[in-house]
Structures are given as C-alpha cells and as structure tokens.
Design a protein around this motif. Structure first.
Motif, short mmCIF file in Angstrom:
data_model
loop_
_atom_site.label_atom_id
_atom_site.label_comp_id
_atom_site.label_asym_id
_atom_site.label_seq_id
_atom_site.Cartn_x
_atom_site.Cartn_y
_atom_site.Cartn_z
N THR A 269 0.83 -1.19 0.00
CA THR A 269 0.00 0.00 0.00
C THR A 269 0.87 1.24 0.00
O THR A 269 2.08 1.19 0.25
CB THR A 269 -0.91 0.02 1.23
OG1 THR A 269 -0.10 0.16 2.40
CG2 THR A 269 -1.73 -1.26 1.32
N TYR A 270 0.24 2.32 -0.25
CA TYR A 270 0.94 3.61 -0.22
C TYR A 270 1.57 3.83 1.15
O TYR A 270 2.72 4.25 1.27
CB TYR A 270 -0.05 4.72 -0.54
CG TYR A 270 0.50 6.12 -0.36
CD1 TYR A 270 1.19 6.74 -1.39
CD2 TYR A 270 0.30 6.83 0.83
CE1 TYR A 270 1.69 8.02 -1.24
CE2 TYR A 270 0.79 8.11 0.99
CZ TYR A 270 1.49 8.71 -0.03
OH TYR A 270 1.98 9.96 0.12
N ASP A 271 0.83 3.53 2.20
CA ASP A 271 1.35 3.75 3.56
C ASP A 271 2.52 2.82 3.86
O ASP A 271 3.49 3.22 4.51
CB ASP A 271 0.23 3.54 4.58
CG ASP A 271 -0.81 4.65 4.54
OD1 ASP A 271 -0.45 5.77 4.10
OD2 ASP A 271 -1.97 4.39 4.91
N GLU A 272 2.41 1.57 3.40
CA GLU A 272 3.52 0.64 3.64
C GLU A 272 4.79 1.15 2.96
O GLU A 272 5.87 1.18 3.57
CB GLU A 272 3.17 -0.75 3.08
CG GLU A 272 2.31 -1.60 3.98
CD GLU A 272 2.01 -2.94 3.37
OE1 GLU A 272 2.12 -3.95 4.08
OE2 GLU A 272 1.66 -2.98 2.16
N PHE A 273 4.69 1.51 1.70
CA PHE A 273 5.85 1.99 0.97
C PHE A 273 6.45 3.21 1.65
O PHE A 273 7.66 3.29 1.86
CB PHE A 273 5.43 2.32 -0.47
CG PHE A 273 6.54 2.91 -1.30
CD1 PHE A 273 7.62 2.13 -1.68
CD2 PHE A 273 6.51 4.25 -1.68
CE1 PHE A 273 8.65 2.67 -2.45
CE2 PHE A 273 7.53 4.79 -2.44
CZ PHE A 273 8.60 4.00 -2.84
N LYS A 274 5.61 4.14 2.05
CA LYS A 274 6.09 5.37 2.68
C LYS A 274 6.71 5.10 4.04
O LYS A 274 7.78 5.63 4.36
CB LYS A 274 4.93 6.37 2.81
CG LYS A 274 5.32 7.69 3.45
CD LYS A 274 4.14 8.65 3.49
CE LYS A 274 4.52 9.98 4.14
NZ LYS A 274 3.37 10.92 4.18
N ASN A 275 6.06 4.27 4.85
CA ASN A 275 6.54 4.03 6.21
C ASN A 275 7.87 3.26 6.21
O ASN A 275 8.78 3.61 6.97
CB ASN A 275 5.49 3.27 7.02
CG ASN A 275 4.27 4.12 7.31
OD1 ASN A 275 4.32 5.35 7.26
ND2 ASN A 275 3.14 3.47 7.59
N VAL A 276 7.96 2.21 5.38
CA VAL A 276 9.21 1.44 5.33
C VAL A 276 10.33 2.30 4.77
O VAL A 276 11.46 2.29 5.28
CB VAL A 276 9.03 0.17 4.49
CG1 VAL A 276 10.36 -0.56 4.32
CG2 VAL A 276 8.01 -0.74 5.14
N PHE A 277 10.04 3.05 3.74
CA PHE A 277 11.04 3.95 3.15
C PHE A 277 11.54 4.94 4.19
O PHE A 277 12.75 5.09 4.41
CB PHE A 277 10.40 4.68 1.96
CG PHE A 277 11.35 5.55 1.19
CD1 PHE A 277 11.81 5.16 -0.06
CD2 PHE A 277 11.77 6.78 1.68
CE1 PHE A 277 12.67 5.97 -0.79
CE2 PHE A 277 12.62 7.59 0.97
CZ PHE A 277 13.08 7.19 -0.27
N THR A 278 10.62 5.62 4.84
CA THR A 278 10.98 6.67 5.81
C THR A 278 11.73 6.09 7.00
O THR A 278 12.70 6.70 7.48
CB THR A 278 9.72 7.40 6.29
OG1 THR A 278 8.99 7.88 5.16
CG2 THR A 278 10.08 8.55 7.21
N ALA A 279 11.30 4.91 7.48
CA ALA A 279 11.94 4.31 8.64
C ALA A 279 13.39 3.94 8.37
O ALA A 279 14.21 3.91 9.29
CB ALA A 279 11.17 3.08 9.09
N ASN A 280 13.72 3.66 7.11
CA ASN A 280 15.07 3.20 6.79
C ASN A 280 16.02 4.30 6.34
O ASN A 280 17.23 4.10 6.37
CB ASN A 280 15.00 2.12 5.71
CG ASN A 280 14.63 0.77 6.26
OD1 ASN A 280 15.47 0.07 6.83
ND2 ASN A 280 13.37 0.39 6.13
N VAL A 281 15.52 5.42 5.88
CA VAL A 281 16.42 6.47 5.41
C VAL A 281 16.76 7.47 6.49
O VAL A 281 17.79 8.14 6.44
CB VAL A 281 15.84 7.20 4.18
CG1 VAL A 281 15.61 6.23 3.05
CG2 VAL A 281 14.56 7.95 4.53
N GLY A 282 15.91 7.63 7.49
CA GLY A 282 16.22 8.53 8.58
C GLY A 282 15.88 9.98 8.29
O GLY A 282 15.64 10.38 7.14
N PRO A 283 15.89 10.81 9.34
CA PRO A 283 15.47 12.21 9.19
C PRO A 283 16.49 13.10 8.49
O PRO A 283 16.15 14.18 8.03
CB PRO A 283 15.27 12.66 10.65
CG PRO A 283 16.20 11.77 11.43
CD PRO A 283 16.20 10.46 10.74
N ASP A 284 17.75 12.64 8.40
CA ASP A 284 18.79 13.48 7.79
C ASP A 284 18.83 13.36 6.27
O ASP A 284 19.57 14.11 5.62
CB ASP A 284 20.16 13.11 8.37
CG ASP A 284 20.24 13.36 9.87
OD1 ASP A 284 19.53 14.27 10.34
OD2 ASP A 284 21.00 12.65 10.55
#
Length: 700
Positions: free
Chosen positions: A133-148
């Motif tokens: 899903t859109y949320d899955e893609f976004k959440n996994v992506f964001t969790a692995n790249v970090g805020p920086d």
C-alpha cells in the motif's frame, strides 16, 4: 501459521536427535519445496557449521546468519555486516533467531531467478497481503532512510503513476513494484536536485552533488571517487554542476558493468594497452546495437579515471578507482619508498634464484618425457658414409635401438642431459622473464615486439654456455651405442668423452649452437605469449588458462621455432660429432653449411626436422607447463604483485544464491546507503509468508 509449518513436520526431539535431520524430515522438506536432496544436505552443512545451540536446538543469530549467506571474498563495497538486513526477512517469527526450517525457506527463495526483487518486495510488504500500500511503501522507506536524508515527496506524480487506486486505497503488486524500484533512484535524483536547487537556475554546488550521490550510490563508489565527486564541477565553466551532469554521472554508475566490459575489451585491442575517449566511444558503438554512452558520460568516465585530465590515454589500471568500489589509493611515504628501493636489489636476486630453481625442475620434467624422440633424429647420419647406412629412417632407428640395446637404450645419455638441462632451461626461462619484466609497461603489462624478440634471443644466447658441452657429450653417447654394435667397439663413458675433448673441445660448434638457440628462443617465447593472450584469451576478463590450453600454447609455439632452426641444429651436430674414417671433416660453421649443401643437397639441412618438431614441441610444452604450474602453486613468497583491477565481473563465480543475496541488498541500498541500519527503530514487523512460495502452498 508460519510457512514452514505447512512444509516441514514439527516434532520435539532431544539434543542428540536434533544434530541431524531425519530421513523422513528431509523427504518432507524436499517434496514440499521441490529441492534436490543433495542441495538440501548442502544447506544443512552450512546451517550446522554456523548455527549456535539454544535450549537444545540449533539456531542462527544475526552474526552466524551473515556468515552463512554472505559471499566469500566479495569484491563489492557491501560489508558483511550489511547482510544482517536480510536476517529480518528470514526471521519470520521475530524472535531474533533463524531455525533450520526458516533457513530452508530462505535458501529456497534465493533459488528464484528474481530472488533479489522478491526479497525487497517482502521487506516492504509488512502486512503479508501480497500488495504494497501507499502507507507501507512510505513508512518502510521513511523508517530506513532517517530524518537526515534529502526529503522525498511521496505525493509526486511519479509515485501516483505507479500506485494505482483499488477500493480507495493505493496498492502495488509485485510486478509493478519491481519496475518502481528500478526507477526509484532516477526519481530520487530528480527530486533531490530540485530540492537543493533553491533558486531554480538548473545548477547545484559541488558539495550538494556529493550529498546526493552518497545518499543513493555511495556503496557503489570507491573512496577515491567519493573524495573527488566535487571536482565534477570542473567539466564546465562556473564551478557548479548542472542537472545534465548529475544524470550523466548516475547513468555511468548504473551501467558500470558495461563500462568495465568496454574498457577491458578496448584496452586489450590497442597496441599500447591504453585508450582515449574516442576509443571508448568507438568500441561502445561497435559492441552494441544502440549508442550506450553520450560524449558527456564518456568525459565523466575519463575525468575520474584520469584524475581531472580527461584527454590523456589511460590504461586499465587507471580506471581501477572507478570500476572497483574497494579501490584504495597507494601510499607514497618517503620512508616506505626508501626501504623498498634499498631492498629491491636483494629481492630481485632472490626472486631470480627462485625462478632459476623452478626452471630447472620444469626443464628436467620436459626433457625426461621426450628424450627417446631425440634418439631418432638421425641428424648425424650422412648420405656419403663409407659402408652401410645405420638407419633407413626414424622408425628403423627406433627399432634397431630397441632390438640392440633394449628400452633403456632410448635413455642413453639422459644423465648428462638432466645434469645440464636444469641450468640450461633455468637460464633460458629466467633471463626471458627478467628482460620482459624490465621492458614491460607496469601499468598495461604490455611489451613491444622488439623487446619480446630481444628477451627471447638473449635467453637463448645465455644458455649456450651450458648447452654446448651438454650437447656434445649427449650426442656422442647417443651415436656410439649403435655404432659400437656394428663396429664391435666398446662404448666410452661421459668422463672419457670430456677428457678427450678438453675445455675448448666442449665448446666446439658453439657458433652453430648460438645460431640455433638465439632464433629458436626469439621465435618461441613471443609466439608462446601471443598464443596464450590472442588465441586462448588469457587474462581477458580475468580468465586463467586450463591445463590443456597452457600445454597447447607451449607446444604450438615450439613447432615453427624447432623446424625453422633445424639447419643450424644439423650443422651443430656435425661439428660436435667426431667424424669417423671416410666421413667429411668440417673446418667451421660456414664450411659445414657449404659442404652439407654441396654433398647432400638442400634437404639435408632439414634432416630430422619433423623429429625435431616432435621432440622440441612437446618438450617445451611440458617444460612451460611445469614452469607455469610451479609459479602458480609455488609463487615467490615475497614477490610484489602488480596491482590488478578486481571486480565482480572478473572474479571467480560465487554460488548463485549468494550472488542473489548480495543483489537483493543492492536493491535495498539503492533506496538509501543507510538502509536497514535504522529499521530496528521503526517498530514495523516484517513477514515472509506472502506472496506464496509455490502453487502447492496456495492450495493448502
């Protein structure tokens, strides 16, 4: 229910029973996963070799799992620790341990031809739905790249094109996901450039370009290239980097395997082993249906390989920092250079001595194998001999030797041959190697033909000091055996022959020996090297010749060398053999040539030529084979090895499942260089149970 519970019978057993899988369990797993029993046993050996015992059962923790699946000696920049990312895929129970059943399922997945994308899909499919899903893609992506990381706009048109609508929710199937991942880097590159190009003038600063590349491709570049990333701004005026240059650089990285193939093939075809941008583009155009690289991309390749001077001709080693992610710049400390220069003389002597010994062993090996053929050359038999001819031909010669002297007669004179062949072959091989090493371009490994001929000729000339006495004693021992039977004489030993000839007599015919050995080696060694390189493609993409290819190269090189130098060998033999009553006496080299031609004709100068080819060709074949084998298995321990461009393209093929595990990591690391390191803080569970492993599973 975990996927393996439908594939493997779950039983409770004591520690002794758990040491090995029962026959019924093996059969159940093999049937369910459609895995050959041999493959399953190999997996079991790998699992047992790395597993740790926890509560009486064997499991793999993160460290032991990495040891079990990571490629050995991987020639990429991906560290072994990064393979722990895949541990979260294999650990479906989320207990921090991978059981034997988990491991078999994981290895079965790696056998899929699309295992790399399949693993990545399962990493993102956290709810096991078979869709992302859109949320899955976004959440996994964001969790692995970090805020920086550079922000990524998930509501962009590019994402919407891939994530269609289904019942009001964005979903992505497996096939669509593979295409999305393939194009994700390009979209990230576009968004990152747009984000950093604050004034929207189409340019970014060098440090901003470096930040982009480190985010999406840092694991593909060597430290030398990473340090010089900001210098890309020097390709155009203004000290800034355009979007076109960023895209061009990214295309070079994506096509690095093809870049390497073109460079290796192009440098192999040029005379000096170097290419410029025109050579690169020309070879690229000739080796593909469509144009693969633009002039800007070629400029970028040569810019980083040539350290800013893109117009020069470069060798393969110059491209090492671009092709090899693990490349490190050589150190040039003055102290190290001083120590190296002071020790180089001693090292060269020790290395030459080591090669000398190996050459002697190889020469003795080759001479022993073909020595009987040397008895049948018949070069000393003269058409004008008073009385009967000893031999009608080579076959008649061999028959009479065997009848009169037995099998050992074929090895008459072998003792002095082996005593002399060691220094003879050792000098020849060592001198050729030394001169070639001095004349060879250290960067390309190329040597000019003139130097090849000179090295071979000098090698042949230097050996005569040992060859000439050896040849005289050997020939006289050979011919007196049969002559003694005919004339009733008692054969003399080697010591008697040496005393009879004296020091000067041992070098009778040395001029003819030089006339034979110098051109022989000048023909032989260049022919041998070019047969290995040009016919059997030694070194091409890291190729090493097989036993038969090395033997074939050495044997074929000996054919023209042996036959074309036969006249000199005939004259040498006549000068070295003591003429009997009624035979023509020769005053010297020129006199022998004229008398042989006048009395016996032109063919006499090539008498024994075929037998000489039959002897010399296999002898040098086995000699060079032995020498190359000794150098391969017993190299000089302290020899400085030339720097090589070692990449995954030229390395020995690893096990396919390990390659796919590495490729799965590359797909995830393309999202971000730190992918997986931050996943532990996301709190999002991962699953392996969907998509289904097989049609059998989906029916259960």
């Amino acid at each position: 229910m975990a996927p393996w519970t439908r594939l493997v019978p779950t039983t409770h057993c004591d520690s002794e029973e758990s040491e090995s899988l029962t026959a019924s369990a093996f059969k159940s797993v093999r049937t369910a996963l459609d895995v050959p029993e041999r493959e399953l046993k190999r997996w079991r050996r790998i699992f047992d070799a790395n597993a740790k015992v926890v509560n009486g059962e064997k499991f793999l923790d993160t460290e032991s799992f990495v040891n079990a699946i990571a490629p050995k000696g991987d020639l990429s920049k991906i560290g072994r620790a990064q393979f722990a990312i895949l541990f979260r895929v294999a650990d479906t129970s989320r207990r921090g341990l991978v059981s034997w059943e988990d491991f078999t399922v994981f290895e079965t997945l790696l056998k899929r031809p699309d295992a790399d994308y399949w693993m990545a899909f399962q990493y993102f499919d956290v709810d096991n739905s078979g869709f992302i899903t859109y949320d899955e893609f976004k959440n996994v992506f964001t969790a692995n790249v970090g805020p920086d990381a550079i922000p990524f706009d998930f509501d962009c048109d590019w994402v919407k094109l891939y994530l269609g609508k289904k019942n009001g929710a964005h979903v992505l199937g497996y096939n669509e996901f593979t295409q999305l991942m393939k194009g994700l880097q390009g979209e990230r590159l576009r968004q990152a450039f747009k984000y950093l190009d604050a004034d929207q003038d189409g340019f970014i600063r060098p440090e901003q370009f470096k930040r982009i590349i480190l985010d999406i491709a840092g694991h593909k570049l060597s430290e030398g290239v990473i340090e010089r990333l900001p210098t890309l701004c020097t390709l155009s005026p203004g000290q800034r980097i355009s979007y076109s240059e960023v895209i061009a650089f990214h295309n070079v990285i994506r096509q690095m395997d093809m870049v390497e193939r073109i460079i290796r093939e192009a440098t192999a075809k040029t005379k000096d082993g170097r290419i410029d941008q025109s050579d690169f583009l020309n070879h690229s155009a000739s080796s593909s249906r469509y144009s693969l690289f633009t002039p800007m991309e070629a400029s970028i390749i040569f810019h980083f390989a040539g350290r800013g001077i893109g117009s020069q001709r470069l060798s393969l080693i110059d491209f090492a920092q671009l092709l090899d992610p693990r490349w490190r710049a050589p150190h040039h400390e003055p102290e190290v250079q001083h120590v190296a220069s002071s020790a180089s003389f001693v090292q060269s002597i020790l290395s030459s001595s080591y090669s000398f010994v190996q050459g002697g062993i190889a020469g003795a090996f080759g001479a022993t194998i073909v020595y009987p053929i040397d008895m049948g050359k018949m070069q000393n038999q003269r058409s004008t001999v008073v009385g009967q001819l000893l031999y009608k031909n080579s076959i008649d010669c061999a028959q009479k030797i065997f009848r009169n002297e037995g099998f050992l007669g074929f090895y008459r004179g072998l003792g002095p041959q082996l005593v002399g062949v060691a220094p003879e072959k050792a000098i020849k091989l060592t001198v050729n190697d030394i001169i070639r090493g001095r004349a060879m371009d250290p960067e390309t490994g190329r040597i000019k033909l003139g130097w090849e001929l000179f090295a071979g000729g000098m090698a042949g000339g230097c050996q005569v000091i040992f060859t000439n006495p050896l040849e005289i004693v050997k020939i006289r021992l050979q011919i007196q055996g049969e002559a003694a039977k005919v004339e009733g004489a008692v054969p003399k030993g080697a010591v008697h022959i040496i005393r009879q000839l004296g020091i000067l007599g041992l070098y009778r015919g040395a001029s003819a020996c030089l006339l034979r050995d110098i051109p022989f080696s000048a023909i032989y060694f260049p022919a041998y090297m070019h047969l290995k390189k040009d016919v059997f493609n030694e070194g091409y993409n890291g190729k090493q010749l097989s036993f038969l290819e090395t033997l074939g190269s050495a044997a074929m090189a000996g054919m023209p060398a042996a036959y074309l130098t036969t006249p000199a060998d005939v004259v040498k033999t006549r000068l070295q053999v003591e003429a009997r009553k009624g035979q023509t006496h020769y005053k010297g080299l020129q006199d022998a040539f004229f008398k042989i031609y006048k009395e016996e004709g032109f063919k006499a100068l090539f008498k024994g030529g075929p037998a000489r080819v039959l002897r010399s060709s296999p002898q040098f074949g086995f000699t060079l084979l032995g020498y190359e084998t000794l150098k391969t298995f017993f190299p000089y321990p302290w020899q400085d090895k030339p720097r090589q461009v070692e990449t995954a393209l030229t390395s020995r093929p690893d096990e396919l499942t390990r390659i796919r595990a590495r490729n799965a990591l590359k797909i995830l690391l393309d999202v971000h260089g730190d992918f997986g390191r931050r996943a532990g803080s996301s709190g999002v569970p991962l699953s392996l149970s969907s998509p289904r492993l097989s049609s059998q599973q989906s029916n259960k």
